[in-house]
Design an enzyme around this catalytic site. Structure first.
Site, PDB file in Angstrom:
ATOM      1  N   HIS A 144       0.828  -1.212   0.000  1.00 56.31           N
ATOM      2  CA  HIS A 144       0.000   0.000   0.000  1.00 56.31           C
ATOM      3  C   HIS A 144       0.864   1.265   0.000  1.00 56.31           C
ATOM      4  O   HIS A 144       0.920   1.957  -1.005  1.00 56.31           O
ATOM      5  CB  HIS A 144      -1.011   0.022   1.151  1.00 56.31           C
ATOM      6  CG  HIS A 144      -1.942  -1.142   1.166  1.00 56.31           C
ATOM      7  ND1 HIS A 144      -2.729  -1.476   0.084  1.00 56.31           N
ATOM      8  CD2 HIS A 144      -2.196  -2.071   2.120  1.00 56.31           C
ATOM      9  CE1 HIS A 144      -3.430  -2.562   0.379  1.00 56.31           C
ATOM     10  NE2 HIS A 144      -3.132  -2.942   1.596  1.00 56.31           N
ATOM     11  N   ASP A 195      -5.190  -8.331  -3.262  1.00 57.45           N
ATOM     12  CA  ASP A 195      -5.455  -8.065  -1.846  1.00 57.45           C
ATOM     13  C   ASP A 195      -6.753  -8.700  -1.362  1.00 57.45           C
ATOM     14  O   ASP A 195      -6.803  -9.891  -1.077  1.00 57.45           O
ATOM     15  CB  ASP A 195      -5.437  -6.554  -1.623  1.00 57.45           C
ATOM     16  CG  ASP A 195      -5.400  -6.161  -0.149  1.00 57.45           C
ATOM     17  OD1 ASP A 195      -5.495  -7.051   0.697  1.00 57.45           O
ATOM     18  OD2 ASP A 195      -5.281  -4.960   0.147  1.00 57.45           O
TER      19      ASP A 195
END
Length: 453
Positions: free
Chosen positions: A268, A319
């Site tokens: 991220h 994810d």
């Protein structure tokens, strides 16, 4: 079959014509012939490229996709979604996680992912105790990868605290609880699973869930060259809490430890200042960008232009698996930047002005590095992980190879992947996974059980 003739193949230096790929019995490419002549009855394809690594996955969350898209009574956020995810995770059995992971991996393979980095933190039984075989949940996920043909880097997650300041884990986090010794026991238990298709690394969950002292101890105990992944700076609230706790921002705190190098993937890294952008790039680590999840959870935008300018390395992951397509990750990585900056063709350099080509090639390299495996290019010594696109689809029919990646990434929503080879084995043929029926049946049975909860 141990060779494939490609009329056009994406090699490390770009597209090349009349390429014959050879691989050995262990599934590694051992010869790449250029300017080859097509032989009668030879296996051939028009557009051939390396398979993509999905560098960040929580497989069990595939079963939640679409289930959290209803507004609550108060403002929804990443943190309210996380509470729902915790409640869901409490119910999943070893049999169910294997069924979910197999469904996910079959879908990812059909869209052109050929390897996955599994950020795995669902270790314990539902009551918080370890299973008789402590690594059983990880073993089940590896079994799903083997069942579907997906290459995997298994990353057991160190998860000791609920937040900065070593706050005790919440009761709904009991299945994640681990210390450094327990993680090393899990890694040791998985050692026999390592092979050409399976690597085992580690993942301190975040600076909220593991402190720098623990991470230092873990890195020292981990065998050399194994991949190390961590969630970092995903939410502004996390950044603010880190500053309140340590006086430093999360990426700043981690970089100051001196631990970060090419083995690391910083997942991220959404909220960065300029110094942190430069610091990640200079470290040689990979930024793990998961655009569809970051959009779904309202995380924010990665600072892509400055990171590219600093020669930073990046890859993409699905994810939480609201999407299983590398095309969608790459497309929305670019579109997010266009919306943020009100411009076009952001992900490019003077040396590579084609946005689709830049994104795909960069994500190949970054994903391969993050996996700790020899992936991401059609070269001798690398895995024979190969994607064949459907040249009969209207988008690709008669197209020049130079326009293939821009068209694949930015034109339409049809899946243009026809065939997929992993380690030289054909796993997907004409868009269908070889075990698609049995995988879908197991997943459907699993979901019927979970939806009765």
């Amino acid at each position: 079959m141990s060779s494939l003739f490609a009329h056009h193949a994406l090699l490390p230096q770009g597209w090349a014509s009349n390429v014959r790929l050879h691989w050995n019995e262990t599934g590694d490419l051992n010869l790449v012939e250029q300017d080859a002549a097509l032989q009668p009855h030879e296996n051939q394809a028009q557009f051939v490229l390396p398979g993509m690594t999905n560098l960040h996955s929580h497989a069990f969350q595939r079963a939640m996709a679409g289930m959290t898209e209803m507004a609550g009574e108060s403002k929804d956020s990443f943190w309210t979604w996380r509470d729902l995810m915790y409640r869901y995770a409490l119910h999943i059995t070893p049999e169910q996680i294997q069924a979910i992971a197999a469904q996910l991996y079959a879908e990812c393979l059909r869209h052109g992912y050929t390897a996955v980095c599994e950020f795995h933190y669902l270790h314990r039984d539902q009551d918080g105790s370890f299973y008789a075989r402590p690594a059983e949940m990880a073993e089940r996920v590896i079994a799903a990868a083997e069942q579907t043909g997906m290459g995997i880097s298994m990353l057991p997650v160190l998860y000791s605290y609920a937040d900065f300041g070593e706050q005790a884990l919440r009761h709904d986090q009991r299945r994640f609880s681990t210390n450094v010794a327990e993680i090393m026991q899990l890694i040791d238990a998985l050692e026999g699973k390592r092979n050409a298709q399976v690597e085992v690394g580690v993942a301190p969950h975040s600076l909220r869930a593991a402190n720098i002292s623990q991470i230092r101890e873990l890195v020292a105990a981990l065998p050399a060259a194994r991949p190390i992944h961590i969630h970092i700076a995903e939410q502004q609230k996390e950044v603010d809490a880190c500053i309140a706790y340590s006086g430093r921002r999360p990426v700043e705190l981690l970089l100051d430890s001196g631990l970060v190098n090419q083995r690391w993937c910083l997942v991220h890294a959404t909220h960065l200042n300029k110094a942190e952008v430069q610091g990640i790039a200079a470290s040689g680590a990979v930024a793990g960008i998961c655009t569809t999840t970051e959009g779904n959870l309202g995380d924010g935008f990665f600072d892509l232009p400055d990171y590219i300018a600093a020669n930073g390395r990046f890859g993409v992951g699905s994810d939480s698996h609201v999407s299983q397509s590398p095309v969608e990750e790459l497309r929305w990585l670019e579109y997010g930047q266009r919306l943020r900056l009100q411009g076009r063709n952001i992900a490019s350099t003077p040396a590579q002005r084609k946005v689709g080509d830049f994104l795909y090639q960069a994500a190949l390299q970054g994903g391969a590095q993050a996996s700790g495996r020899k992936l991401g290019q059609l070269s001798a010594g690398y895995r024979a992980d190969i994607v064949v696109l459907d040249d009969e689809h209207p988008n690709l029919a008669g197209i020049a190879s130079a326009d293939v990646l821009n068209t694949w990434v930015f034109a339409g929503n049809d899946n243009l992947v026809r065939d997929v080879y992993v380690g030289g084995k054909k796993i997907v043929q004409t868009g269908q996974h070889k075990n698609q029926t049995e995988v879908q049946l197991s997943y459907a049975n699993c979901m019927r059980q979970l939806r009765q909860l």
